[in-house]
Scaffold this motif. Structure first.
Motif, mmCIF file in Angstrom:
data_model
loop_
_atom_site.group_PDB
_atom_site.id
_atom_site.type_symbol
_atom_site.label_atom_id
_atom_site.label_comp_id
_atom_site.label_asym_id
_atom_site.label_seq_id
_atom_site.Cartn_x
_atom_site.Cartn_y
_atom_site.Cartn_z
ATOM 1 N N THR A 97 0.866 -1.180 0.000
ATOM 2 C CA THR A 97 0.000 0.000 0.000
ATOM 3 C C THR A 97 0.903 1.229 0.000
ATOM 4 N N GLU B 134 -0.786 -3.989 8.776
ATOM 5 C CA GLU B 134 -1.502 -5.228 9.085
ATOM 6 C C GLU B 134 -1.984 -5.932 7.819
ATOM 7 N N HIS B 135 -2.024 -5.200 6.705
ATOM 8 C CA HIS B 135 -2.565 -5.748 5.461
ATOM 9 C C HIS B 135 -1.497 -5.939 4.388
#
Length: 278
Positions: free
Chosen positions: A4, A85-86
């Motif tokens: 991200t 976390e992703h």
């Protein structure tokens, strides 16, 4: 796993400045999060600003008063922890956003896969004030901007973007954008900005072990190319085993935000190196 991109804006800007870049990243299958730093998104917007009641606008309290560089860093660290976390996180800063990128990378290098500076500040051997006093900082075009009110009393730098000269700003900020593009960009800027850019320098033991990319903008009249190259040279001398991955775009300071296809291509290319979680 795809990273991200966490996008940190420059002076007086909020996450809205990245809307076109986020669209281009999404079209390339990339995830991104545009950051509103503390106080931004609403900073300085008021009835007086909207109505151009200049006497009131010059005196009213600033929502940026008391907002510090440390607040910006803590805010972005919190976002990075959640995003991490992703999957991997690539932290991207434009212009003044580089101050925050450096400090976050110093603080939580294990949470980042890479840092990216887009014609952004990257202080290595001195603070911003030190670099401003060097021959490398010679803006090619003077936009003629004057703060509204007393920055010391307001504890913020206040600009009246509604009465700014689009033609002068076009010369300072873009080589490809039109005056209409500049006017639209001005409409998204916050009038107020914090006076605190911090004093952090890159930490070779933390920042220095992360992959880092610098996107040079060769027609940038606001953050001169000589200063961009100075940052790169100093950082590479500090961490010669881990130099900047350097890319060059022949554009002005805000052109990658107005027409971000090439910047999106560069960022998407860095994503290919971070398919695994750090």
């Amino acid at each position: 796993m795809q990273p991200t991109f966490v996008l940190v804006p420059g002076s007086h800007a909020s996450g809205r400045c990245f809307s076109a870049l986020q669209r281009e990243l999404a079209l390339r299958g990339q995830r991104s999060l545009a950051v509103d730093l503390p106080g931004h998104g609403t900073a300085g917007f008021s009835t007086a600003y909207q109505a151009q009641d200049l006497a009131t606008f010059a005196e009213e309290p600033s929502p940026m008063a008391g907002v510090t560089h440390a607040d910006n860093v803590a805010h972005v660290v919190g976002l990075v922890r959640r995003v991490r976390e992703h999957g991997p996180v690539v932290l991207v800063g434009h212009s003044r956003g580089g101050f925050t990128v450096t400090s976050v990378a110093n603080a939580v290098p294990d949470l980042l896969a890479r840092t990216v500076y887009v014609s952004a500040w990257c202080c290595v051997t001195g603070t911003a004030a030190d670099y401003l006093a060097t021959p490398a900082f010679r803006p090619q075009t003077e936009p003629g901007l004057t703060p509204v009110g007393d920055p010391q009393r307001l504890a913020a730098v206040r600009m009246n973007w509604r009465t700014a000269d689009p033609a002068a700003l076009k010369r300072a900020w873009t080589v490809h954008g039109t005056e209409a593009d500049v006017v639209a960009f001005l409409a998204a800027l916050d009038p107020d900005e914090s006076r605190d850019a911090g004093t952090d320098l890159v930490d070779p033991a933390a920042w220095g072990r992360l992959p880092h990319t610098y996107v040079r903008l060769t027609a940038d009249a606001s953050l001169p190319l000589a200063l961009q190259d100075h940052f790169i040279e100093e950082a590479d001398a500090l961490t010669p085993e881990n130099p900047f991955d350097v890319h060059t775009l022949p554009v002005g300071h805000i052109d990658p935000l107005l027409d971000p296809a090439r910047l999106a291509d560069l960022l998407a290319g860095t994503a290919d190196h971070h398919s695994g979680v750090r």
